[in-house]
Design an enzyme around this catalytic site. Structure first.
Site: not given
Ligand code: GRF
Length: 214
Positions: A15, A107, A139, A143
């Site tokens: 998404s 993140h 890095t 995260d």
């Molecule tokens: C998101 O919450 C992103 O922050 C995390 O994993 C999830 C991925 O969701 N790293 P999508 O695949 O972008 O819908």
């Protein structure tokens, strides 16, 4: 100025990738690459006219060989920026160094709080009032890295993990394209102190105000 070129790496739903593809950016998404052949986002990319590519990590003996194959695929597009969007593989130091200052991630927490997995459950368990999401340069530490943009959301006393996740995700879809726009426009500078400076920071902050509780 010629449009920048971006490669997006995904593992699942995609998404955030879709939000980037849908945004009017001074950039072209050259490829979407997934380590997971079953990632739902692959079909979403194809529907938006971006040829999806799979580099299946299970076909490689170790992390270093997978990362080398992934890098070889990415480099075919010579991207200005590589955007991790729900990419669920830990990357080697060599990979991160190869894309130094060109590798960004989203993140679902206000880093440095709650790195790692299950961020929404952990935020609820900790009783925080404010939660959110972070776009950062990558890095070698998971995260971690210079923060480019953040958005905060309120936490309701009776929130469920799903409700909180949805509230944060809406902000992810807003700030990730925004951060990428700033990078493409040359408004992001990584200072000698390893902190990100955003030109016109006041205006930038205005774009990140949190929405009211739903
Ligand atoms: C998101 O919450 C992103 O922050 C995390 O994993 C999830 C991925 O969701 N790293 P999508 O695949 O972008 O819908």
């Amino acid at each position: 100025m010629a449009d920048k070129s971006i490669v997006i790496l995904i593992s699942g739903r995609g998404s955030n990738m879709e939000a980037i593809l849908a945004a009017a950016l001074p950039a072209r998404v050259a490829a979407v690459i997934s380590n997971n052949p079953d990632a739902r986002g692959l079909a979403v990319a194809a529907a938006r006219g971006v040829t999806p590519v799979v580099v299946d990590h299970r076909r490689y003996a170790d992390r270093a060989r997978f990362d080398a194959a992934l890098a070889a695929e990415i480099d075919r597009y010579a991207p200005d920026l590589v955007a991790l969007a729900g990419f669920m593989r830990i990357l080697t130091g060599a990979f991160v160094a190869r894309y130094d200052r060109r590798l960004v991630n989203i993140h679902p927490s206000l880093l440095p709080a709650f790195p790692g997995l299950d961020t929404h459950r952990r935020a609820l368990a900790a009783g925080v009032w404010i939660h959110g999401c972070t776009v950062h340069f990558v890095t070698p530490a998971v995260d971690d890295g210079p923060i480019i943009a953040q958005a905060a959301v309120p936490v309701a006393p009776d929130d469920t993990e799903e409700r909180l996740a949805a509230r944060v995700l809406a902000e992810e879809h807003r700030i990730y394209p925004q951060a990428i726009r700033w990078i493409c426009e040359g408004r992001i500078v990584l200072g000698p102190d390893n902190r990100v400076q955003v030109r016109d920071r006041g205006q930038a902050l205005g774009a990140l105000v949190s929405p009211p509780l739903d």
